[in-house]
Design a protein around this motif. Structure first.
Motif, mmCIF file in Angstrom:
data_model
loop_
_atom_site.group_PDB
_atom_site.id
_atom_site.type_symbol
_atom_site.label_atom_id
_atom_site.label_comp_id
_atom_site.label_asym_id
_atom_site.label_seq_id
_atom_site.Cartn_x
_atom_site.Cartn_y
_atom_site.Cartn_z
ATOM 1 N N VAL A 123 0.841 -1.204 0.000
ATOM 2 C CA VAL A 123 0.000 0.000 0.000
ATOM 3 C C VAL A 123 0.875 1.252 0.000
ATOM 4 N N VAL A 124 0.536 2.207 -0.872
ATOM 5 C CA VAL A 124 1.288 3.470 -0.927
ATOM 6 C C VAL A 124 0.394 4.549 -1.536
ATOM 7 N N GLY A 125 0.629 5.780 -1.141
ATOM 8 C CA GLY A 125 -0.099 6.918 -1.705
ATOM 9 C C GLY A 125 0.871 8.030 -2.070
ATOM 10 N N ASP A 126 0.350 9.086 -2.683
ATOM 11 C CA ASP A 126 1.131 10.298 -2.952
ATOM 12 C C ASP A 126 2.364 10.000 -3.803
ATOM 13 N N ILE A 127 2.100 9.393 -4.951
ATOM 14 C CA ILE A 127 3.179 9.093 -5.891
ATOM 15 C C ILE A 127 3.505 10.330 -6.728
ATOM 16 N N GLY A 156 -3.254 8.709 2.642
ATOM 17 C CA GLY A 156 -2.027 9.429 2.350
ATOM 18 C C GLY A 156 -2.182 10.885 2.734
ATOM 19 N N HIS A 157 -1.780 11.782 1.829
ATOM 20 C CA HIS A 157 -2.024 13.219 1.911
ATOM 21 C C HIS A 157 -1.109 13.965 2.891
ATOM 22 N N ALA A 158 -0.922 13.440 4.094
ATOM 23 C CA ALA A 158 -0.114 14.145 5.107
ATOM 24 C C ALA A 158 1.344 13.691 4.992
ATOM 25 N N HIS A 159 2.111 14.385 4.154
ATOM 26 C CA HIS A 159 3.492 13.994 3.856
ATOM 27 C C HIS A 159 4.410 14.054 5.078
ATOM 28 N N ARG A 160 4.045 14.865 6.052
ATOM 29 C CA ARG A 160 4.888 15.017 7.242
ATOM 30 C C ARG A 160 4.169 14.526 8.499
ATOM 31 N N GLY A 161 3.226 13.633 8.292
ATOM 32 C CA GLY A 161 2.420 13.134 9.407
ATOM 33 C C GLY A 161 3.087 12.007 10.171
ATOM 34 N N THR A 162 2.258 11.138 10.732
ATOM 35 C CA THR A 162 2.704 10.004 11.553
ATOM 36 C C THR A 162 2.293 8.713 10.854
ATOM 37 N N LEU A 163 3.143 7.705 10.942
ATOM 38 C CA LEU A 163 2.918 6.472 10.182
ATOM 39 C C LEU A 163 1.679 5.692 10.617
ATOM 40 N N PRO A 174 6.225 10.147 0.417
ATOM 41 C CA PRO A 174 7.287 10.997 0.980
ATOM 42 C C PRO A 174 7.518 10.735 2.472
ATOM 43 N N LEU A 175 6.445 10.417 3.202
ATOM 44 C CA LEU A 175 6.567 10.107 4.632
ATOM 45 C C LEU A 175 7.324 8.791 4.835
ATOM 46 N N LEU A 176 6.970 7.777 4.042
ATOM 47 C CA LEU A 176 7.647 6.483 4.154
ATOM 48 C C LEU A 176 9.126 6.609 3.801
ATOM 49 N N LEU A 177 9.436 7.400 2.788
ATOM 50 C CA LEU A 177 10.833 7.604 2.391
ATOM 51 C C LEU A 177 11.639 8.265 3.509
ATOM 52 N N ARG A 178 11.001 9.202 4.200
ATOM 53 C CA ARG A 178 11.712 9.944 5.244
ATOM 54 C C ARG A 178 11.825 9.156 6.548
ATOM 55 N N LYS A 179 10.731 8.486 6.922
ATOM 56 C CA LYS A 179 10.693 7.798 8.222
ATOM 57 C C LYS A 179 11.352 6.422 8.191
ATOM 58 N N ASP A 194 15.557 2.986 5.157
ATOM 59 C CA ASP A 194 16.217 1.708 4.895
ATOM 60 C C ASP A 194 15.269 0.672 4.291
ATOM 61 N N GLN A 195 13.979 1.057 4.089
ATOM 62 C CA GLN A 195 12.992 0.111 3.555
ATOM 63 C C GLN A 195 12.360 0.676 2.282
ATOM 64 N N PRO A 196 11.850 -0.207 1.412
ATOM 65 C CA PRO A 196 11.145 0.294 0.225
ATOM 66 C C PRO A 196 9.931 1.127 0.654
ATOM 67 N N PRO A 197 9.634 2.221 -0.077
ATOM 68 C CA PRO A 197 8.561 3.132 0.355
ATOM 69 C C PRO A 197 7.150 2.663 0.025
ATOM 70 N N PHE A 198 6.778 1.520 0.610
ATOM 71 C CA PHE A 198 5.383 1.106 0.601
ATOM 72 C C PHE A 198 5.147 0.341 1.896
ATOM 73 N N HIS A 199 3.880 0.242 2.286
ATOM 74 C CA HIS A 199 3.539 -0.480 3.514
ATOM 75 C C HIS A 199 3.055 -1.873 3.125
ATOM 76 N N LEU A 200 3.639 -2.890 3.728
ATOM 77 C CA LEU A 200 3.209 -4.265 3.468
ATOM 78 C C LEU A 200 2.298 -4.708 4.609
ATOM 79 N N PHE A 201 1.053 -5.035 4.262
ATOM 80 C CA PHE A 201 0.050 -5.393 5.264
ATOM 81 C C PHE A 201 -0.474 -6.794 4.978
ATOM 82 N N GLU A 202 -0.531 -7.615 6.012
ATOM 83 C CA GLU A 202 -0.994 -8.996 5.856
ATOM 84 C C GLU A 202 -2.259 -9.244 6.673
#
Length: 269
Positions: free
Chosen positions: A12-16, A203-210, A226-231, A234-242
């Motif tokens: 899952v990812v937003g704000d591409i 998404g939307h909040a680029h400087r928010g909380t994960l 942008p939030l995932l890239l910054r926070k 060391d990980q690819p910028p998407f959230h993996l949810f199971e």
């Protein structure tokens, strides 16, 4: 990657924010995300200015993805006044674009809507005064109703809600407090209390909380790229949810739990 017999996985990812110059730059990223998951979910602001050219670039970049892709639009996708062009271009490329609709992937129901702003809790803007304020609040209510309609369609034991705007304040913290009202709305949380889900993504909040939680404890994830890239550099910028894959014979039990949780949530609210 082959399917897991026990879990369904979502990248899952937003704000591409695809621009005309993004051609050739995102295929590897999308392929990597798709390779880890059974489906790719996109949380809006897929393009930067909502132009047909940008939508075609995005569709082309997604062409390497062999798993289902589900998306909602964001405010940037509306910038040029033709969000339907963006949606139609993506649909032709095989993307399921949800706007108050729902779909199902491997037994997991997905309800999607863009959402809107308006503030949180006691800071929510009320429909009072000038007509333009009433129109603004009506838009927030309309988007909340779209989400509710999508959630009400789901009959699956496992459910996910896909948004662009935040339904809670917790995942926009880190942004300047002055702009909180423009990052989401508590009105989007209300349908999530009536129709419990396993997780909410926005998404939307680029400087928010994960990560945060709704009033009734449902996890909410801010997956703005942008939030995932910054926070998580060391990980690819998407959230993996199971989610656990439903086994035959367990559906009734889970459905009962969901119903009781729904009753509890409604009573809480």
């Amino acid at each position: 990657m082959s399917q897991s017999p026990s879990t369904v996985r979502f990248a899952v990812v937003g704000d591409i924010h695809v621009t005309k110059d993004s051609a050739g730059t995102l295929r590897g990223f999308f392929a990597q995300a798709a390779d880890t998951a059974d489906a790719l979910l996109l949380c809006g602001d897929l393009t930067d200015y909502g132009t047909a050219e940008e939508a075609h670039v995005l569709a082309d970049e997604l062409s390497a993805v062999k798993v289902p892709v589900v998306a909602v639009l964001g405010n940037h996708d509306y910038e040029s006044g033709t969000p339907e062009v963006v949606a139609e271009t993506l649909k032709k490329a095989g993307v399921r674009v949800l706007d108050g609709e729902a779909c199902e992937i491997q037994g997991v129901g997905i309800a999607g809507a863009k959402g809107f702003c308006g503030g949180f809790g006691r800071g929510s803007l009320g429909a009072w005064g000038e007509p333009v304020i009433k129109m603004f609040v009506q838009e927030a209510l309309h988007e909340a109703m779209k989400l509710e309609a999508a959630l009400a369609k789901l009959r699956t034991p496992r459910r996910i809600a896909l948004l662009h705007y935040a339904p809670i304040c917790g995942t926009v913290e880190g942004e300047p407090a002055d702009i909180f009202p423009f990052l989401g709305s508590s009105r989007l949380e209300e349908p999530l209390l009536r129709y419990p889900v396993d997780a909410v993504f926005h998404g939307h909040a680029h400087r928010g909380t994960l990560e945060g939680r709704t009033i009734n404890g449902v996890p909410v994830y801010n997956v703005a790229r942008p939030l995932l890239l910054r926070k998580r550099p060391d990980q690819p910028p998407f959230h993996l949810f199971e989610l656990p894959r439903e086994q035959p014979g367990t559906e009734t039990l889970v459905g009962t739990v969901s119903a009781s949780a729904a009753a509890a949530a409604h009573g809480h609210h």
